[in-house]
Write an enzyme that holds these catalytic residues in place. Structure first.
Site, short mmCIF file in Angstrom:
data_model
loop_
_atom_site.label_atom_id
_atom_site.label_comp_id
_atom_site.label_asym_id
_atom_site.label_seq_id
_atom_site.Cartn_x
_atom_site.Cartn_y
_atom_site.Cartn_z
NE ARG A 69 4.99 6.56 -5.89
CZ ARG A 69 5.15 5.74 -4.85
NH1 ARG A 69 5.38 4.46 -5.04
NH2 ARG A 69 5.09 6.20 -3.62
CD GLN A 100 1.72 5.56 7.49
OE1 GLN A 100 1.26 4.45 7.13
NE2 GLN A 100 0.95 6.56 7.84
CG ASN A 101 4.03 10.77 3.48
OD1 ASN A 101 3.20 9.85 3.43
ND2 ASN A 101 3.71 11.99 3.89
CG HIS A 118 6.46 2.97 4.85
ND1 HIS A 118 5.14 3.33 4.67
CD2 HIS A 118 6.49 2.11 5.88
CE1 HIS A 118 4.39 2.71 5.57
NE2 HIS A 118 5.18 1.97 6.32
CB CYS A 126 22.50 -3.51 -4.60
SG CYS A 126 22.69 -5.11 -5.40
CB CYS A 147 24.52 -3.49 -7.81
SG CYS A 147 25.76 -3.44 -6.51
CB CYS A 149 27.27 -7.21 -6.60
SG CYS A 149 25.47 -7.06 -6.51
CB THR A 187 -1.96 8.20 7.89
OG1 THR A 187 -1.83 6.81 7.56
CG2 THR A 187 -2.23 8.36 9.36
CB SER A 188 -6.13 5.65 5.08
OG SER A 188 -5.00 4.82 4.75
C1 BV8 Z 1 5.16 -5.81 7.20
C2 BV8 Z 1 6.40 2.45 0.48
C3 BV8 Z 1 5.97 -7.68 8.35
C4 BV8 Z 1 6.50 2.06 -0.92
C5 BV8 Z 1 4.42 1.50 1.49
C6 BV8 Z 1 -0.22 -10.00 4.21
C7 BV8 Z 1 1.10 -10.28 3.86
C8 BV8 Z 1 2.15 -9.45 4.22
C9 BV8 Z 1 1.90 -8.32 4.96
C10 BV8 Z 1 0.58 -8.05 5.28
C11 BV8 Z 1 -0.48 -8.86 4.94
N1 BV8 Z 1 -1.63 -8.30 5.40
C12 BV8 Z 1 -1.33 -7.15 6.04
C13 BV8 Z 1 -0.01 -7.01 5.98
C14 BV8 Z 1 0.74 -5.96 6.51
C15 BV8 Z 1 0.93 -4.93 5.39
C16 BV8 Z 1 -0.28 -4.03 5.41
O1 BV8 Z 1 -0.45 -3.30 6.35
N2 BV8 Z 1 -1.14 -4.12 4.39
C17 BV8 Z 1 -2.34 -3.31 4.39
C18 BV8 Z 1 -2.64 -2.81 2.97
C19 BV8 Z 1 -3.47 -4.15 4.98
N3 BV8 Z 1 2.12 -4.22 5.78
C20 BV8 Z 1 3.31 -4.57 5.28
O2 BV8 Z 1 3.48 -5.39 4.41
C21 BV8 Z 1 4.47 -3.87 5.94
N4 BV8 Z 1 5.45 -4.85 6.32
O3 BV8 Z 1 4.08 -5.93 7.72
O4 BV8 Z 1 6.22 -6.65 7.43
C22 BV8 Z 1 5.50 -8.85 7.54
C23 BV8 Z 1 6.33 -9.36 6.57
C24 BV8 Z 1 5.91 -10.48 5.86
C25 BV8 Z 1 4.65 -11.05 6.13
C26 BV8 Z 1 3.82 -10.48 7.09
C27 BV8 Z 1 4.24 -9.37 7.80
C28 BV8 Z 1 5.12 -2.90 4.97
C29 BV8 Z 1 4.18 -1.72 4.76
C30 BV8 Z 1 4.88 -0.64 3.95
C31 BV8 Z 1 4.43 -0.71 2.52
N5 BV8 Z 1 5.03 0.41 1.79
N6 BV8 Z 1 5.00 2.48 0.81
C32 BV8 Z 1 6.01 3.15 -1.83
O5 BV8 Z 1 5.40 4.14 -1.37
O6 BV8 Z 1 6.23 3.00 -3.04
S1 BV8 Z 1 2.84 1.69 2.03
C33 BV8 Z 1 2.05 3.06 1.41
O7 BV8 Z 1 0.87 3.16 2.23
C34 BV8 Z 1 2.76 4.39 1.61
O8 BV8 Z 1 3.97 4.30 2.34
C35 BV8 Z 1 1.77 5.16 2.45
O9 BV8 Z 1 2.39 6.09 3.21
C36 BV8 Z 1 1.21 4.07 3.24
C37 BV8 Z 1 0.01 4.35 4.09
O10 BV8 Z 1 -0.91 5.04 3.30
P1 BV8 Z 1 -1.27 6.53 3.78
O11 BV8 Z 1 -0.01 7.30 3.95
O12 BV8 Z 1 -2.17 6.45 4.96
O13 BV8 Z 1 -1.99 7.09 2.51
P2 BV8 Z 1 -3.49 6.83 2.08
O14 BV8 Z 1 -3.62 7.28 0.68
O15 BV8 Z 1 -3.90 5.44 2.48
O16 BV8 Z 1 -4.33 7.82 3.03
C38 BV8 Z 1 -4.17 9.22 2.87
C39 BV8 Z 1 -5.22 9.87 3.75
O17 BV8 Z 1 -5.05 11.28 3.64
C40 BV8 Z 1 -6.64 9.56 3.31
O18 BV8 Z 1 -7.37 9.14 4.45
C41 BV8 Z 1 -7.17 10.89 2.78
O19 BV8 Z 1 -8.53 11.09 3.14
C42 BV8 Z 1 -6.31 11.88 3.51
N7 BV8 Z 1 -6.10 13.14 2.81
C43 BV8 Z 1 -6.11 13.39 1.46
N8 BV8 Z 1 -5.87 14.70 1.25
C44 BV8 Z 1 -5.68 15.28 2.47
C45 BV8 Z 1 -5.83 14.29 3.46
N9 BV8 Z 1 -5.71 14.54 4.79
C46 BV8 Z 1 -5.45 15.82 5.14
N10 BV8 Z 1 -5.29 16.82 4.24
C47 BV8 Z 1 -5.40 16.59 2.92
N11 BV8 Z 1 -5.25 17.61 2.05
ZN ZN Z 2 25.00 -5.24 -5.31
#
Ligand code: BV8
Ligand code: ZN
Length: 249
Positions: A69, A100-101, A118, A126, A147, A149, A187-188
């Site tokens: 990536r 979120q990006n 994010h 680390c 690291c 460490c 964002t979705s």
């Molecule tokens: C949390 C970083 C508290 C890394 C990302 C069970 C256990 C644990 C947690 C959960 C659980 N169930 C639900 C959760 C919460 C979970 C969550 O929401 N899951 C979802 C899948 C249901 N969230 C978490 O875990 C968060 N932490 O809740 O902590 C906690 C802790 C422990 C236990 C419980 C709770 C952490 C979430 C962050 C995850 N990290 N990324 C990396 O990128 O490598 S998420 C990842 O998705 C990206 O960051 C991204 O930004 C994010 C959201 O996606 P979008 O940006 O919306 O992108 P997507 O592709 O989905 O949509 C793009 C849209 O654009 C589409 O609609 C498309 O049609 C449109 N599009 C396309 N082209 C265009 C366009 N629009 C306009 N113009 C265009 N040209």
């Molecule tokens: Zn360290």
């Protein structure tokens, strides 16, 4: 491209504008999204690799996915949607950009008041002591860097199941709850807690505008859902607002 008088006038009179962006705003820069039609980073679903267990199980595979990536992200450029947000930041008395990006494109475009919910894929840390590292490259055949460490270094991003940084989430919530207008762009709206921000804004009285290629989980809850490419819609919308402002002078 035409916009309703209401959308134009809300932006014309707004003092506080909050923006939430997702992967869709970077799609026209060549950065794959996660879930849209053209989504998915290679053959992996984000949820499979962007989580601490995957890193524990196979740090090499996770690093290679991030390296794949990063190679794309180091070479992409901001598109007209990113550049329009730079103009908007200069215009409004109070403008906040929460993303979120992790692709660093808002910074590359020139925005400075950025809240990275994010993290950032070009930063590392680390996995043990949390020491911050800058951009690192995993050369072919090399093992995951460690690291001082002794613990493994990992990308400085928020994985699924990990908490977002408290101050980032508090700031984003505050801006959403005090905005006159919130723009949700590319964002979705399925990943929490970020997906709550447009709803929080709506509940607090903001006018919520969504710009997205397809309908999303919040399209039925926003005040205006503009369907199409953000690289086309956002610049056109901003030009329409400025033209209206000119006409009033
Ligand atoms: C949390 C970083 C508290 C890394 C990302 C069970 C256990 C644990 C947690 C959960 C659980 N169930 C639900 C959760 C919460 C979970 C969550 O929401 N899951 C979802 C899948 C249901 N969230 C978490 O875990 C968060 N932490 O809740 O902590 C906690 C802790 C422990 C236990 C419980 C709770 C952490 C979430 C962050 C995850 N990290 N990324 C990396 O990128 O490598 S998420 C990842 O998705 C990206 O960051 C991204 O930004 C994010 C959201 O996606 P979008 O940006 O919306 O992108 P997507 O592709 O989905 O949509 C793009 C849209 O654009 C589409 O609609 C498309 O049609 C449109 N599009 C396309 N082209 C265009 C366009 N629009 C306009 N113009 C265009 N040209
Ligand atoms: Zn360290």
């Amino acid at each position: 491209m035409t916009f309703s008088d209401q959308v134009i006038s809300k932006l014309l009179t707004a003092q506080r504008v909050a923006v939430l962006t997702g992967a869709g705003i970077s799609a026209e820069s060549g950065v794959p999204t996660f879930r849209g039609k053209d989504g998915l980073w290679g053959r992996f679903k984000a949820e499979e690799l962007a989580n601490p267990d995957a890193f524990l199980r196979n740090p090499q595979l996770v690093w290679e996915w991030y390296e794949f990536r990063r190679k794309i992200i180091r070479n992409v450029r901001p598109n007209p949607a990113h550049l329009t947000l730079v103009e908007m930041e200069k215009h409004f008395p109070h403008f906040s950009l929460c993303t979120q990006n992790v692709d660093n494109l808002h910074f590359k475009a020139g925005n400075r008041n950025i809240c990275e919910l994010h993290g950032n894929i070009l930063r590392n840390k680390c996995s043990g002591c949390g020491k911050k590292y800058g951009d690192l490259e995993l050369l072919p055949g090399c093992s995951v860097p460690r690291c001082h460490c002794g613990d493994l270094i990992r990308p400085d991003v928020v994985w699924f199941g990990e908490m977002l940084a408290k101050e980032a989430l508090e700031l984003a919530s505050y801006e959403a709850e005090h905005a006159d207008v919130l723009l949700s762009i590319g964002t979705s709206a399925v990943v929490y807690p970020a997906a709550m921000l447009p709803i929080q804004a709506k509940r607090s009285g903001a006018f919520v505008i969504e710009i997205n290629l397809e309908r999303t989980a919040i399209s039925h809850q926003v005040d205006a859902s503009l369907q199409g490419k953000s690289g086309e819609i956002l610049p056109a919308l901003w030009s329409a607002v400025l033209a209206k402002k000119e006409a009033r002078v």
